[in-house]
Enzyme design. Structure first.
Site, PDB file in Angstrom:
ATOM      1  CB  CYS A 162      20.541  67.852  29.447  1.00 41.36           C
ATOM      2  SG  CYS A 162      21.196  67.829  31.153  1.00 41.36           S
ATOM      3  CB  SER A 179      31.332  58.316  36.976  1.00 42.29           C
ATOM      4  OG  SER A 179      30.944  57.810  35.891  1.00 42.29           O
ATOM      5  CG  ASP A 230      25.692  54.204  34.266  1.00 39.08           C
ATOM      6  OD1 ASP A 230      26.741  54.654  34.480  1.00 39.08           O
ATOM      7  OD2 ASP A 230      25.811  53.845  32.721  1.00 39.08           O
ATOM      8  CB  CYS A 242      26.996  71.697  34.671  1.00 36.69           C
ATOM      9  SG  CYS A 242      26.855  70.177  33.623  1.00 36.69           S
ATOM     10  CB  CYS A 271      38.440  71.674  27.824  1.00 36.74           C
ATOM     11  SG  CYS A 271      37.844  71.586  26.115  1.00 36.74           S
TER      12      CYS A 271
HETATM   13  S1  SF4 Z   1      22.279  71.061  29.793  1.00 39.07           S
HETATM   14 FE1  SF4 Z   1      22.626  69.455  31.356  1.00 39.07          FE
HETATM   15  S2  SF4 Z   1      24.878  69.005  30.804  1.00 39.07           S
HETATM   16 FE2  SF4 Z   1      24.398  70.699  29.875  1.00 39.07          FE
HETATM   17  S3  SF4 Z   1      25.124  72.487  31.601  1.00 39.07           S
HETATM   18 FE3  SF4 Z   1      22.846  72.113  31.919  1.00 39.07          FE
HETATM   19  S4  SF4 Z   1      22.929  70.318  33.230  1.00 39.07           S
HETATM   20 FE4  SF4 Z   1      24.882  70.321  32.413  1.00 39.07          FE
END
Ligand code: SF4
Length: 480
Positions: free
Chosen positions: A457, A292, A357, A245, A7
């Site tokens: 991820c 983006s 992308d 992130c 958020c």
């Molecule tokens: S797992 Fe991927 S989307 Fe989630 S915080 Fe880590 S880098 Fe970001």
């Protein structure tokens, strides 16, 4: 019980008697890209105002609140739910007892543990989100430590597994802002001259919009207390390993923001340049997937020498056309947004197109866009992604809830060789070629070491969290 909240946060605390509510409303408007489902405002001693929809849809109501309840201290929140339903009870800021209002950006994944610890003291409602559950824990710790918030965060931090930025407004008008020790989500502090006010926001773009200037980022593991023009800092947890992130830089944040010293726009441009070095493609035109990927497409064009054109246009006048598809909770809404990304036939007809992308998550929007480009006459489509293959769920605030719906996970079947992954994903989404970025290219593009970034991820390595996540539990809790 797991409700994930990625958020936008905003707060202001004036040392004069200026009414800062309009500032907070405008900062929330600038953070709309972080959450477009609901929003709310809080001032000391009143129930927060919470509304569904976009901030811009509620400006009349916001103006009435600003006029009726002026306050030199206020906080606000825009919401992007990823597992919780979009209903008013989940909208923030939330009141905890009569003591404070709280708003949160991130995900706390061990809420059941916290509920169990608190079960003798509170009857926590079954619908409570992670934010409210942590709010109860704060309430408990506040009485244990006689209202000392710095001690509350010291005690709280080892008990929370996940990612968080919190803003808190007490009934006495103190604003507390805190960022977890890994610094997953961004949070920054600024100053607004006209209102003689400190301002806090998830991203610096919100400061720019109200004419405030950026002072600095809130440090990982830091809590700030802001009152009467004084900012007091306290490190509540040492940051062993920061894990910003990586997805914030490639997709989530506004390109005009600077996060932890890195311009998001410049990072995206460099990511496109990295892709051009990695994939030598003979093509007629480079086009971005709006919005983006625009800076990355420019970076790709600069290095490859292939001309940059606009080949896809978002129809901003349709009801959902201007929104971001990825953060829409329902599949039908995501598809509806993608339906209104229109190809420019003159740009693509008969051409070999490099389509840039930011990422390929579920593959649904890529499929829709590739289909539309083919219909418009594109001869061949080479899709390049600035983010490496996303194979694992996010437990730190972004919406990748299960492995099963991630196209790279579905297609790979355990394959890790990038060339093979590229080939299989291309077949699945109907592109002539797919080229993902590498982890090294991602790090170079962002301008931070791999060891400073969260890339769980992509890698499946969750060591930046305190505990390994429970896949099976998450799968059961998924909304789809
Ligand atoms: S797992 Fe991927 S989307 Fe989630 S915080 Fe880590 S880098 Fe970001």
């Amino acid at each position: 019980m797991l409700i994930k909240e990625e958020c936008g946060l905003a707060a202001a605390s004036s040392q004069s008697e200026a009414n800062v509510l309009p500032l907070v409303v405008n900062m929330l408007r600038a953070l709309q890209h972080r959450g477009q489902e609901a929003w709310g405002l809080a001032v000391p001693g009143k129930e927060p105002w919470r509304m569904l929809g976009l901030v811009s849809e509620g400006l009349g109501k916001a103006a009435a609140i600003c006029a009726r309840s002026p306050s030199p201290y206020a906080i606000g929140h825009t919401r992007y739910s990823t597992v919780g339903r979009t209903v008013l009870e989940n909208v923030q800021p939330m009141m905890v007892g009569r003591e404070f209002a709280i708003a949160h950006n991130g995900t706390i994944s061990n809420t059941e543990e916290i509920v169990n610890k608190l079960s003798s003291y509170y009857a926590i409602p079954a619908w409570a989100s992670d934010t409210l559950i942590v709010g109860y824990m704060m309430h408990y710790l506040l009485s244990k430590f006689n209202g000392d918030w710095f001690k509350v965060f010291e005690e709280l931090s080892p008990q929370l597994n996940g990612a968080y930025c919190f803003i808190i407004l007490t009934k006495a008008g103190e604003v507390y802002v805190a960022r977890d020790e890994a610094g997953f989500r961004p949070l920054c502090l600024g100053w607004h001259d006209d209102a003689s006010s400190y301002v806090v926001a998830s991203e610096s773009c919100a400061l720019s919009v109200v004419g405030a200037h950026l002072i600095r980022d809130v440090k990982p593991g830091e809590v700030l207390r802001i009152k009467d023009g004084v900012v007091e800092s306290h490190i509540f947890a040492e940051s062993g390993r920061v894990a910003h992130c990586a997805f914030e830089y490639t997709y989530f944040a506004n390109p005009s923001s600077t996060l932890d010293g890195v311009s998001v726009y410049e990072a995206r441009k460099r990511l496109g340049q990295e892709l051009a070095k990695l994939y030598k493609i003979e093509a007629d035109v480079v086009i971005p997937v709006p919005d983006s990927a625009r800076p990355a497409a420019l970076g790709f064009s600069q290095v490859s020498g292939i001309p940059l054109e606009e080949g896809l246009m978002k129809d901003r006048y349709s009801k959902k056309g201007g929104l971001r598809s990825f953060i829409e909770p329902a599949l039908k809404d995501r598809l509806e947004i993608n339906r209104w990304v229109l190809p420019v036939e003159q740009t693509v007809r008969g051409k070999k197109v490099v389509l840039i992308d930011d990422s390929i998550v579920r593959g649904t929007s890529s499929k829709t866009i590739i289909k539309a480009l083919r219909k418009a006459g594109a001869k061949s489509i080479f899709l390049l992604s600035t983010y490496p293959p996303i194979r694992y769920p996010c437990y730190a605030g972004i919406d990748f809830p299960t492995k099963e719906e991630l196209v790279a996970h579905k297609i790979e079947g355990g394959v890790v060789d990038l060339e093979e992954v590229n080939k299989r994903v291309a077949e699945e989404i109907g592109a002539d070629f797919v080229g993902y970025n590498t982890l090294e290219g991602l790090s170079r593009g962002i301008g931070k070491q791999i060891s400073e970034l969260c890339t769980s991820c992509h890698t499946g390595d969750y060591s930046c969290l305190k505990k390994a996540p429970q896949y099976t539990q998450r799968m059961k809790k998924g909304r789809w």
